[in-house]
Motif scaffolding. Structure first.
Motif, PDB file in Angstrom:
ATOM      1  N   PRO A 164      40.329  56.593  46.646  1.00  0.00           N
ATOM      2  CA  PRO A 164      40.092  55.158  46.487  1.00  0.00           C
ATOM      3  C   PRO A 164      41.381  54.358  46.625  1.00  0.00           C
ATOM      4  CG  PRO A 164      38.899  56.395  44.820  1.00  0.00           C
ATOM      5  CD  PRO A 164      39.811  57.384  45.513  1.00  0.00           C
ATOM      6  N   ASP A 189      38.104  48.143  51.498  1.00  0.00           N
ATOM      7  CA  ASP A 189      38.048  49.255  50.567  1.00  0.00           C
ATOM      8  C   ASP A 189      38.177  50.568  51.333  1.00  0.00           C
ATOM      9  OD1 ASP A 189      35.547  49.846  51.675  1.00  0.00           O
ATOM     10  OD2 ASP A 189      34.406  49.117  49.959  1.00  0.00           O
ATOM     11  N   HIS A 190      38.166  51.701  50.630  1.00  0.00           N
ATOM     12  CA  HIS A 190      38.421  52.980  51.295  1.00  0.00           C
ATOM     13  C   HIS A 190      37.204  53.490  52.067  1.00  0.00           C
ATOM     14  CE1 HIS A 190      36.740  54.014  47.371  1.00  0.00           C
ATOM     15  NE2 HIS A 190      36.444  55.221  47.825  1.00  0.00           N
ATOM     16  N   PRO A 521      43.797  51.535  43.590  1.00  0.00           N
ATOM     17  CA  PRO A 521      42.611  50.759  43.177  1.00  0.00           C
ATOM     18  C   PRO A 521      42.918  49.682  42.144  1.00  0.00           C
ATOM     19  CG  PRO A 521      42.129  53.110  43.180  1.00  0.00           C
ATOM     20  CD  PRO A 521      43.601  52.984  43.405  1.00  0.00           C
TER      21      PRO A 521
END
Length: 541
Positions: A164, A189-190, A521
């Motif tokens: 993440p 985001d990942h 994150p």
């Protein structure tokens, strides 16, 4: 009852066939026969939704990405052109015992069931689909952002499981198709979903997060990198207010890098390319000018704290890849870019700088504070830069080791970008432009005492040729993130250290980004990103 049969049979004989069918909402299968017979049904394959998914199928009547994953929460739907409201059709098949509702832009909540749902949405609107699977007691929200029609369409492939985190980058820079690659700041985001973005008035580059949560970036100032009265922009997630950070003392701000010194005081290090006329170059004409490379530390009031000049340590005449910018604003007459600083990395322990110089095919370390071995400003070591007169001061060249490169089949970089030093491991993007060789990410272990740089790994691009310019490499604890620069796709890939691909994010319509950085994150709150996404950055006054 269907008009065609799945299986034909005659009295006294056995007959078989294969039928792939969908279960009913009550999970039953209905068998219909024209006459009385015996039927044996073998269930030997079942198609199911991904584990943990509350829906069996979910699709939109417009391009949607990335591919659905029950663990992923954010997605993009490409809206129709224009700023008005447009109808978006969502088709959904809920799994048994699942209920769902939707809301758009924080508006009224509307219950939905299996079937097609028409939803009015404007560009930048966020549709939230809330699902509850009662039998499991599981609730999950999915968010679909209606992006403008010029937002870059990303092709995301995830053969692995990247950790993440947040990918921070820009679009619209070096774009052959501005219709589908407009200028935006983007945080993905990942899973490859753009959770946050802001439109900018022109293509931006070098987007990065500062320690106080602000974002720093700069307009692209052309191939040379310097334009009068310009600087880096700093803003928050709302895109307002925006301030401008420039170099001091009459130096023009370059767009290649920005190093935060202290966010509380707005102090930083920036780069400039002042023009000089005091050199004798072995190329061009005797009266040609050339650009220096300057690193300048500046306080929050715009005052110079420290200045380091490249021409005092490196001979411009020994440039290995000089580029002529005769027609570029900023040069009076004919000018040569002989150094081309394109990255500055700062050691947080002692304040030393690691500098990447594209047109000298190398990287070097600058001693920031005087110590037992070096005066302030001394070059401690070089990697890849030519031997001739580099460094040329202070003292003899042998007083500054030119690291011996060990285990590298290419014997060092060509046209490097984005060298970063983490402990004794130096990573860089080795563009290798004009060599006919593959661009690569590469890492070396630096042993300054022994005078060696030993290659640890390299990850070449799959294309059998080099990119043109740009690019970055970042090694995290468990992966290597590569931005492949101009001329290569995918735009960004993340790998394990042994080269196994975890994710690839490409631009099918073409286009590039200067640099991509992955943040942990905790550096961004997903709720803050969703609530502030969309709209435009307010330019600095």
């Amino acid at each position: 009852v269907p008009n065609v049969s799945t299986l034909n049979y005659v009295t006294g004989e056995a007959a078989t066939n294969l039928a792939t069918i969908e279960l009913g909402a009550d999970r039953r299968v209905c068998v219909v026969s024209s006459v009385q017979t015996n039927v044996i049904v073998d269930v030997f394959a079942v198609m199911t939704a991904p584990p943990g998914s509350p829906v069996e199928r979910l699709s939109f009547g417009a391009p949607t990405w990335p591919a659905f994953d029950p663990e992923a929460t954010d997605y993009v739907v490409e809206c129709a052109a224009g700023t008005g409201s447009s109808n978006v059709t969502m088709s959904i098949d809920l799994l048994p015992f699942t209920t769902a509702s939707i809301s758009v832009a924080g508006g009224p909540v509307r219950d939905v069931g299996t079937g097609a749902v028409t939803v009015p949405m404007r560009a930048d609107d966020l549709l939230t689909l809330s699902t509850t699977r009662e039998e499991l007691g599981v609730a999950q929200d999915f968010h679909f952002r209606c992006v403008p029609d010029d937002f870059p369409r990303l092709d995301v492939v995830r053969p692995g499981q990247p950790s993440p985190g947040w990918y921070v980058t820009t679009s619209g820079f070096v774009s052959p198709n501005p219709v589908r690659n407009g200028p935006y700041l983007i945080i993905l985001d990942h899973y490859g979903a753009p959770v946050w973005y802001k439109r900018t008035p022109s293509p931006m580059m070098d987007l990065k997060r500062l320690s106080d949560g602000r974002l720093a970036f700069t307009p692209s100032y052309g191939p040379f990198g310097v334009v009068p009265n310009q600087g880096y922009w700093l803003t928050n997630l709302q895109g307002n207010p925006t301030i401008k950070h420039q170099t001091a003392g009459g130096l023009l701000t370059d767009h290649h890098d920005y190093v935060e010194l202290n966010a509380a005081t707005n102090s930083r290090a920036q780069v400039s390319y002042p023009i000089r006329t005091d050199g004798t170059l072995p190329f061009g004409s005797p009266d040609d000018t050339y650009s220096d490379g300057v690193i300048q530390e500046i306080d929050g009031d715009g005052n110079e704290l420290w200045r380091w000049k490249m021409h005092e340590h490196f001979d411009p005449a020994s440039s290995t890849f000089p580029q002529n910018f005769e027609s570029t604003p900023g040069f009076d007459g004919t000018g040569w870019d002989v150094f081309h600083i394109n990255a500055v990395d700062r050691d947080e322990v002692d304040g030393d700088y690691v500098v990447t110089v594209r047109h000298m095919d190398g990287v070097f370390r600058v001693n920031r504070e005087a110590d037992a071995d070096h005066d302030a400003g001394d070059v401690e070591w070089t990697l890849g830069t030519p031997e001739a007169h580099n460094p040329r001061t202070p003292g003899p060249a042998e007083s500054v080791p030119r690291l011996t490169i060990v285990g590298d089949p290419f014997d060092g970089p060509k046209r490097p970008h984005d060298a970063r030093l983490n402990g004794d491991v130096l990573t860089m993007f080795d563009n290798r432009a004009n060599t006919g060789q593959q661009s690569r990410a590469v890492a070396y272990q630096i042993d300054a005492d022994k005078g060696t740089a030993t290659m640890l790994w390299q990850i070449p691009n799959n294309a059998p040729f080099t990119g043109d310019t740009l690019g970055s490499v970042q090694q995290t604890g468990d992966s290597v993130l590569v931005n492949w620069g101009a001329g290569l796709q995918p735009l960004v890939e993340e790998f394990t250290p042994d080269g196994e691909r975890l994710v690839a994010i490409g631009l099918p319509f073409g286009g590039n980004s200067y640099r991509t950085v992955k943040y942990p994150p905790t550096d961004f709150d997903v709720g803050d990103l969703r609530s502030t996404a969309g709209g435009s950055v307010t330019p600095p006054s």
